[in-house]
Design a protein around this motif. Structure first.
Motif, mmCIF file in Angstrom:
data_model
loop_
_atom_site.group_PDB
_atom_site.id
_atom_site.type_symbol
_atom_site.label_atom_id
_atom_site.label_comp_id
_atom_site.label_asym_id
_atom_site.label_seq_id
_atom_site.Cartn_x
_atom_site.Cartn_y
_atom_site.Cartn_z
ATOM 1 N N UNK A 221 10.414 6.431 -8.254
ATOM 2 C CA UNK A 221 9.675 5.633 -7.275
ATOM 3 C C UNK A 221 8.774 6.519 -6.420
ATOM 4 N N UNK A 222 9.303 7.676 -5.989
ATOM 5 C CA UNK A 222 8.513 8.606 -5.173
ATOM 6 C C UNK A 222 7.334 9.157 -5.967
ATOM 7 N N UNK A 223 7.587 9.488 -7.226
ATOM 8 C CA UNK A 223 6.512 10.027 -8.067
ATOM 9 C C UNK A 223 5.468 8.959 -8.368
ATOM 10 N N UNK A 224 5.917 7.726 -8.578
ATOM 11 C CA UNK A 224 5.003 6.642 -8.883
ATOM 12 C C UNK A 224 4.026 6.357 -7.759
ATOM 13 N N UNK A 225 4.519 6.347 -6.535
ATOM 14 C CA UNK A 225 3.617 6.067 -5.411
ATOM 15 C C UNK A 225 2.546 7.143 -5.302
ATOM 16 N N UNK A 226 2.922 8.407 -5.540
ATOM 17 C CA UNK A 226 1.931 9.488 -5.486
ATOM 18 C C UNK A 226 0.912 9.331 -6.598
ATOM 19 N N UNK A 227 1.357 8.927 -7.788
ATOM 20 C CA UNK A 227 0.435 8.719 -8.904
ATOM 21 C C UNK A 227 -0.600 7.650 -8.559
#
Length: 471
Positions: free
Chosen positions: A307-313
């Motif tokens: 989830x954290x990586x997705x928001x940054x993407x």
């Protein structure tokens, strides 16, 4: 008597001429008055609301770099947490000084005519000369407000690269590399895209840094991690994040600061800023959902790190397009970003075997590339009259300009990084020794530990076993 009458007649004629001159002068003044008023109205003035928004946005972008330190710091092993945070924190000081002395004039100074035109700015604003008391072109903010806003962009860009080589680089080499990279790679790219250079003239659009920041840093990170080599045990031993709550905190700070990053790039508290703000939230939210569902389907479990990586993407992908696209295209950009960046991190990296420690290329390089292409598809002058219409709005020229600009960013990032790496490595070794890598960079490079209890954990015992095997 005749003399007297003649004198009176001449006097009347004289008075008539005098009044005629007076009236002509008066009418001329009246005719000039509106022109004078119009000229006064056209003189740009500082708007306090716009200035306040840009300064607040600069502060929001500032907090992104320490936030990046937490985001990256939580994903490394505990023996390298302080080194990783230091890479982001120290860069705030190093690049801020470089920007004030040299960077700003290289990026936003008048085009340097003595070299290839459109590549770099001249030194006319070295040390911020001539910026005090000036209003930035086409805006209602002081030039110094623009200077400090762009300073924060220059600060975070090299910090993004550090995720690619985490846990294996000497601090001395890191400092020298980042300084040279900012001067010779970031500054020219900023001038070409934002400072009126070649790519700007080509018609490329990059609202807040997809080309200048994310593609450039992601490609440079990939190049550097390949040159430096893999971490010890990579692909053979588990290398797990030591503190995911820290990573989520970092992601939240990045998401928060990104509103200044994108909406602040409108350079005013206006409708365009509002549109960019909405587009930013739409893409980040959709990419969070997209990434989580991709890993949920593939691995059977949705993860917090995902989830954290997705928001940054999503934030990366919408950055070049934020001020040019409507909300629904922003959602689509986020949807695709979550999926393609997950694929790059979970599949592509394993297939090709490179050790991009914290996925700088998988998120920033791939996400920035998709965002720059998406700008060429969905940009519309209905959102921003100063932009251009993309392919889906009837014009393919913008997409062509975006593709050319992406190629330039990839070439500059890879070739430039290769050259600077070779120079730095000839001066001082870039990579720490195997024994130093096993011990951890916190104690070896900085003489400190992130956690006092780490002396009593299984990790320290593992380190001792590794050292025993090595010896």
């Amino acid at each position: 008597m005749l003399y007297s009458l003649a004198g009176k007649k001449e006097g009347k004629i004289y008075m008539k001429k005098l009044w005629s001159v007076f009236l002509s002068t008066f009418m001329l003044l009246l005719m000039m008055t509106p022109i004078a008023f119009a000229a006064t109205e056209e003189v740009p003035k500082v708007d306090s609301g716009d200035t306040a928004w840009v300064l607040i946005s600069a502060a929001l972008v500032f907090i992104m770099t320490p936030g990046l330190g937490f985001f990256y710091g939580g994903m490394v092993r505990s023996k390298n947490v302080l080194t990783t945070i230091m890479h982001s924190f120290f860069i705030v000081g190093l690049i801020s000084v470089e920007w004030i002395i040299l960077g700003y004039t290289m990026a936003f100074g008048d085009d340097a005519t003595g070299v290839i035109p459109g590549i770099i700015g001249s030194l006319d604003k070295i040390g911020l000369a001539g910026t005090a008391g000036q209003i930035w072109t086409g805006t209602s903010i002081p030039e110094l407000a623009f200077v400090i806003f762009q300073c924060m962009f220059a600060v975070i860009t090299p910090a993004l690269i550090t995720g690619a080589f985490a846990e294996r680089v000497k601090f001395k080499a890191y400092v020298l590399f980042m300084l040279l990279w900012t001067i010779f790679i970031y500054n020219p790219m900023a001038h070409m895209v934002w400072g009126g250079g070649k790519l700007f003239e080509l018609g490329a659009l990059d609202f807040a840094g997809g080309l200048v920041i994310h593609i450039l840093s992601g490609v440079s990170g990939l190049t550097l991690c390949i040159l430096i080599g893999k971490r010890r045990g990579y692909g053979k031993l588990p290398i797990l994040p030591h503190h995911l709550p820290m990573t989520v905190l970092g992601a939240a700070l990045l998401w928060f600061g990104w509103f200044g990053f994108n909406a602040g790039s409108a350079l005013g508290a206006n409708e365009l800023a509002s549109s960019a703000f909405v587009a930013t939230q739409a893409a980040a939210a959709m990419a969070t959902v997209s990434w989580v569902f991709c890993e949920w389907i593939r691995n059977g479990k949705p993860t917090t790190l995902g989830a954290a990586s997705g928001c940054i993407a999503g934030l990366v992908a919408i950055t070049p397009a934020a001020g040019f696209v409507a909300p629904i295209p922003a959602v689509i950009i986020g949807l695709v970003a979550g999926a393609v960046c997950y694929f790059a991190v979970a599949v592509l990296k394993n297939k090709l075997g490179y050790d991009d420690s914290l996925d700088a290329f998988g998120v920033h390089g791939i996400g920035g590339t998709w965002g720059a292409l998406a700008t060429g598809l969905w940009a519309t002058t209905a959102v921003n009259p100063a932009g251009a219409d993309g392919l889906f709005y009837g014009d393919g020229n913008l997409l062509s300009a975006q593709v050319i600009s992406i190629i330039v960013a990839y070439l500059l990032g890879s070739i430039g990084t290769f050259i600077i790496y070779k120079i730095v490595n000839a001066i001082t070794p870039f990579r720490v020794s195997e024994a130093e890598e096993i011990s951890g960079l916190d104690i070896v490079e900085h003489g400190e530990r992130g956690y006092s209890h780490s002396l009593m954990t299984g990790e320290s015992l593992g380190v001792q076993n590794d050292l025993t095997k090595t010896n």
